[in-house]
Design a protein around this motif. Structure first.
Motif, mmCIF file in Angstrom:
data_model
loop_
_atom_site.group_PDB
_atom_site.id
_atom_site.type_symbol
_atom_site.label_atom_id
_atom_site.label_comp_id
_atom_site.label_asym_id
_atom_site.label_seq_id
_atom_site.Cartn_x
_atom_site.Cartn_y
_atom_site.Cartn_z
ATOM 1 N N GLU A 506 48.159 92.254 14.728
ATOM 2 C CA GLU A 506 49.103 91.255 14.012
ATOM 3 C C GLU A 506 50.108 90.733 14.848
ATOM 4 O O GLU A 506 50.520 89.602 14.695
ATOM 5 N N LYS A 547 41.232 88.913 14.279
ATOM 6 C CA LYS A 547 42.725 88.448 14.240
ATOM 7 C C LYS A 547 42.872 87.807 15.798
ATOM 8 O O LYS A 547 43.859 86.932 15.803
ATOM 9 N N ASN A 550 42.233 84.246 16.010
ATOM 10 C CA ASN A 550 43.310 83.285 15.631
ATOM 11 C C ASN A 550 44.491 83.185 16.497
ATOM 12 O O ASN A 550 44.958 81.972 16.508
ATOM 13 N N LEU A 551 44.902 84.377 16.786
ATOM 14 C CA LEU A 551 46.399 84.317 17.689
ATOM 15 C C LEU A 551 45.829 83.833 19.097
ATOM 16 O O LEU A 551 46.930 83.176 19.737
ATOM 17 N N THR A 592 40.277 75.249 12.706
ATOM 18 C CA THR A 592 41.575 76.273 13.044
ATOM 19 C C THR A 592 42.477 76.226 12.073
ATOM 20 O O THR A 592 42.979 77.558 11.819
ATOM 21 N N ASP A 593 42.530 75.379 11.040
ATOM 22 C CA ASP A 593 43.443 75.564 10.048
ATOM 23 C C ASP A 593 43.067 76.488 8.917
ATOM 24 O O ASP A 593 43.772 77.306 8.393
ATOM 25 N N ALA A 596 43.372 80.042 10.609
ATOM 26 C CA ALA A 596 44.885 80.146 10.278
ATOM 27 C C ALA A 596 45.043 80.877 9.068
ATOM 28 O O ALA A 596 45.982 81.662 8.946
ATOM 29 N N THR A 597 44.889 80.256 8.090
ATOM 30 C CA THR A 597 45.100 80.277 6.605
ATOM 31 C C THR A 597 44.692 81.685 6.336
ATOM 32 O O THR A 597 45.245 82.770 5.476
ATOM 33 N N GLU A 600 46.039 84.940 8.506
ATOM 34 C CA GLU A 600 47.379 84.687 8.655
ATOM 35 C C GLU A 600 48.057 86.303 8.635
ATOM 36 O O GLU A 600 47.511 87.069 8.224
ATOM 37 N N GLU A 601 49.286 86.442 9.085
ATOM 38 C CA GLU A 601 49.963 87.386 9.216
ATOM 39 C C GLU A 601 50.244 88.163 7.908
ATOM 40 O O GLU A 601 50.436 87.439 6.953
#
Length: 937
Positions: A506, A547, A550-551, A592-593, A596-597, A600-601
């Motif tokens: 996270e 995760k 994504n990060l 990527t979008d 990210a969705t 997400e955190e």
């Protein structure tokens, strides 16, 4: 053969016992016993009538043989005949035989009862005592039915001798404990209270035991005993040891009676009469003063008796919790015992101080002994004393000493006994969270906890630290840095890996700027632990890896190689294989979008009660001390970054897959949370599209749930399929109650006796709930707790009306709440004879409901059993002569009354029919339950 004493009246018995003792083998003993049994049988069946002495002797031999473990199937009638003898020794042996060998269902019970009644009416005190002892020793329900009204009359009769009053009081106590419903409360109750003024101390002692038991269930009937108990206690406490010479035990006057009186007073609140209260306070001060006096004897019996009174007096002071001076004095007195050489005294002192710590008047006084308690935790040789010391440290903890106490408990944890490690871990976790002003200290404490005692850190602990880190932005970077450093240890506990995987997944980006903790370094560190972990932890790490993609896009290729490896996509474990395949595909095809969705955190968790506290209460059991009750809450105490939730503010976790509304029912006054990634949160998931945000119009009073009107006109028609869904919940507690394209409502419930957590108030059900938030986000899940109390039996089902706006349109849904009378069943096990006896008692036409109906489902025996158990009753085996039939029993628990229920289900497989018969003491209950259950088959 040993010599038989000259005064022994039964030489034959002594010779027989001697022969048995001299047997060299088990076979020889059995041979001698069989010979004696044959002789006794011939004597009983002989033509010559036996005199009382011979009957007594032979009955004694039979009793001795029975006590050796052999069955006795004759001689009962001869023992009953001894009851009619006028000689004490013969009557005594008869009663002894009856008490030990005669079954309450024996055919001789009527003869025995007649003999007992004759002795009770004889006014011979010796015979009356023998009869009362027999009633108490047998203590069966049949005895209670026969003599429950007779014994109180003997007890309060003006001409009853003191020895008989003692026996009568204890006999009544025994009957009340075994069959409280058969002991009638009447005018004798007020006269029993006045036995506290009796001149005979033995009568008073027996009466106090009886009154203490009776007043727990009927406090109003015996409330006049308080002033009499205080008066009697005052006379004992102020008396010298010579005043009560016959009842003085090692210079302590009437210690057992004093203890019983102090316990009786704990059944009531402080006296309202100022004079009585003043006299009681004076008594308690005198007891505390006497504890300071030098001992009058060095014998241990003297100190035991003296301390027994002292500790019971302190218990009464704690119970009242209204005299600051006495509470502080009690605390100081207990403080002296903390270093006493007697282990039992140290244990009792620590245990009592745990309770004192919860009082606002004595909490500061308890804190002055912190060093002594810490020393006891470190040096005590007895583990039970060390456990009480840990309990006391937990109870006395507040903001001023939290860091010191947590530090000492962590230090002790490294050498603590295995039996108490888990409990200490829970206490450290609770204290660290409750009194954390600096949350970096909290994170350090929990990680230290995992390092020192990782095997004893339950899931609730590491769930909780993750929730708090997610909720507090100021600690996330520190937590990521700290857990990264902790994972670098060569030997790292699996719980540390779980916490590290979650937090780095996270918030690893917060420390990625440092080359020593770059994204690839973080991944390699986590993956180095992967092969040493369990399946559940590996699954969590795979989630952390996706995760990371994504990060840190630069790690994508490396992580995809790991996911693509045969050890992952061909893993024997289905969960790991599925995660690897799905995460690999997600990382490959998603933009990527989208990535990210999806990744997400995690959003902050709603505030609610810590499940660690609930786990500690459960571990301590129902008898847990008040130090766990959070009674001493500081006004500034915070939990999880906000005000600590109370019974009225605690909420459940409301974040999970797309269920806009979820009802969760539990029997406790608070709803326990579900941790992150817990199966409870994901088991409700479905592929439903999340609705858009819904707002509630102001006309509804900002309530999502418009609760529970009794009038049907207030609500619109029931939603489609409501009746079918409702019927499915008659025999189960969990499931989906309603579902459409906008909304799904799930139910998880639990009931205990007449309580549940599902308001409005009514005459039959009391249902309480809180308002929900006026805005529910799309895809969100909300939990609503309903607290239920069944006041009396009911047949109408409460309705739930839900109103909300979706896309500007008002939505109105009305459902039947699955709260039916059988939810308040308490399953009851019964023997065959008890079942049929009760079945015959419920033979009135209005008490029975019967239905004969066609089977709507396949007649499967296991499914039938499961439905009957789900209905709430206990299934009784080997009761019905037909093994194909089902027999059940239970009690409907309501606040106002209890309704016993018996049922019998007779299936006819050939005709595909059932006959259901249900009997209760109330006609509406019989008809309602019969109708509900018949719908299930």
């Amino acid at each position: 053969m040993p010599a038989v004493s000259k005064g022994d009246g039964m030489r034959g018995l002594a010779v027989f016992i001697s022969d048995i003792r001299n047997c060299k083998s088990k076979e020889a003993e059995i041979k001698r016993i069989n010979k004696e049994l044959a002789n006794i049988r011939s004597k009983f069946k002989g033509d010559k009538a036996l005199d009382g002495y011979s009957k007594k002797k032979y009955v004694c031999k039979l009793l001795f043989i029975f006590l050796l473990g052999h069955d006795i199937d004759f001689g009962h009638m001869e023992a009953v005949n001894l009851l009619s003898s006028n000689k004490y020794t013969e009557k005594q042996i008869g009663y002894l035989f009856i008490s030990v060998l005669v079954n309450s269902n024996s055919e001789l019970i009527r003869l025995i009862n007649n003999a007992i009644k004759n002795d009770l009416a004889s006014r011979n005190p010796t015979f009356m005592c023998l009869a009362l002892h027999c009633i108490a020793n047998v203590g069966s329900r049949e005895m209670a039915e026969a003599f429950a009204s007779e014994v109180p009359r003997v007890l309060v009769a003006g001409d009853t001798m003191d020895s008989v009053k003692q026996s009568a009081a204890l006999c009544l106590l025994r009957l009340y404990k075994t069959s409280p419903d058969l002991v009638p409360m009447g005018e004798w109750t007020s006269r029993v209270v006045h036995l506290l003024n009796d001149q005979h101390m033995g009568v008073v002692t027996a009466a106090v035991s009886l009154i203490t038991c009776l007043c727990k269930k009927n406090p109003d009937d015996f409330k006049t005993c308080v002033s009499l108990a205080v008066s009697r206690l005052s006379r004992i406490v102020s008396s010298a040891s010579t005043d009560l010479q016959d009842y003085t035990y090692y210079f302590v006057p009437a210690p057992w009676l004093s203890v019983k009186l102090l316990r009786l007073l704990q059944c009531y609140p402080p006296p309202e009469d100022a004079a009585v209260k003043g006299r009681l306070v004076e008594c308690l001060e005198t007891i505390l003063n006497k504890a300071q006096e030098p001992p009058k004897s060095k014998k241990v019996q003297h100190s035991n008796a003296k301390n027994a009174i002292l500790f019971e007096a302190i218990s009464l002071i704690i119970h009242y919790d209204s005299e600051p001076n006495l509470l502080v004095r009690a605390c100081n007195q207990l403080g002296q015992f903390l270093q006493h050489r007697e282990t039992n005294l140290r244990y009792l002192a620590l245990e009592s101080m745990c309770t004192l710590a919860s009082s606002e008047f004595s909490h500061e006084a308890v804190k002055t002994h912190i060093e002594t308690v810490i020393n006891a935790l470190k040096t005590e040789r007895d583990v039970s004393v060390r456990q009480r010391a840990a309990d006391l440290l937990y109870a006395m903890c507040d903001r001023t000493n939290a860091k010191q106490i947590v530090s000492e408990m962590l230090s002790y944890l490294e050498t603590a006994d295995y039996s108490i490690r888990e409990e200490i871990v829970l206490k450290v976790a609770i204290l660290a969270e409750k009194y954390a002003v600096d949350y970096s200290w909290y994170v350090d404490t929990i990680l230290n906890l995992i390092r020192i005692a990782g095997d004893y850190v339950s899931e609730e602990v590491w769930y909780r630290v993750i929730q708090i880190v997610i909720n507090r932005d100021d600690v996330q970077g520190y937590a990521a840095k700290t857990v990264f450093e902790a994972l670098q240890a060569p030997a790292c506990h699996e719980n540390m890996v779980k916490v590290g995987g979650y937090i780095l997944g996270e918030f690893g980006n917060l420390i990625a700027g440092d080359p020593r903790s770059s994204p690839l370094v973080q991944f390699n560190l986590l993956h180095s632990k992967f092969h040493l972990c369990s399946v559940a932890t590996r699954a969590l790490l795979l989630s952390a890896y996706i995760k990371f993609i994504n990060l840190f896009p630069e790690t994508k290729a490396t992580i995809q190689d790991v996911l693509r490896s045969d050890s992952q996509i061909r893993n024997a474990d289905v969960e790991l294989q599925q995660r690897a395949v799905e995460y690999l595909k997600l990382s490959s095809i998603a933009s990527t979008d989208v990535l990210a969705t999806v990744l997400e955190e995690m959003p902050p968790f709603p505030e609610r009660e810590s499940s660690i506290l609930a786990k500690l209460k459960k571990k301590k059991g129902p008898g847990a001390g008040s130090e766990l009750d959070e009674g001493k809450k500081e006004s500034g105490a915070e939990l999880n970054g906000g005000v600590e939730p109370t019974a009225s503010t605690a909420q459940g976790l409301a974040r999970a897959p797309p269920f806009p509304w979820l009802s969760k029912l539990t029997p406790a006054p608070r709803l326990l949370h579900s941790p992150p990634h817990h199966p409870q949160l994901t088991c409700w998931g479905s592929g439903l599209p999340p609705p858009t945000s819904s707002t509630v119009p102001t006309s509804t009073g900002n309530l999502l749930v418009d609760v529970f009107s009794d009038s049907a006109s207030a609500a619109p028609g029931l939603a489609p399929a409501t009746e079918d869904n409702f019927l499915r919940f008659v025999c189960k507690n969990n499931g989906v109650l309603f579902e459409n394209q906008l909304l799904q409502i799930g139910v998880k419930s639990e009931f205990r006796q007449n309580l549940g957590e599902w308001g409005c108030s009514g005459t039959q059900l009391n249902i309480q709930t809180k308002a929900v938030d006026p805005l529910v986000e799309g895809g969100a899940q909300v939990q609503q707790v309903l607290n239920i109390e069944c006041l009396s039996d009911f047949t109408l089902t409460p309705l739930l009306n839900i109103k909300f706006r979706y896309g500007g349109a008002l939505q109105n849904i009305t459902l039947k709440l699955p709260i039916t009378l059988n939810k308040f069943f308490q399953a009851t096990e019964m023997l065959s004879q008890d079942f049929f006896q009760r079945w015959k008692q419920l033979s009135q036409p209005q008490q029975e409901a019967q239905k004969i109906f066609k089977a709507n489902h396949p007649m499967d025996s296991e499914v039938t059993k499961a439905k009957l158990l789900g209905f709430g009753c206990a299934l009784l085996d080997k009761v019905d002569p037909n093994p194909e039939n089902y027999v059940g029993a239970g009690i409907i628990q309501t606040k106002s009354l209890q309704v016993g229920c018996l049922l019998r289900l007779e299936p006819n497989a050939q005709a595909q029919m059932y006959r259901l018969t249900l009997r209760t003491s109330r006609e509406p209950v019989s008809r309602h339950l019969c109708g509900l259950l018949a719908e299930q088959f």
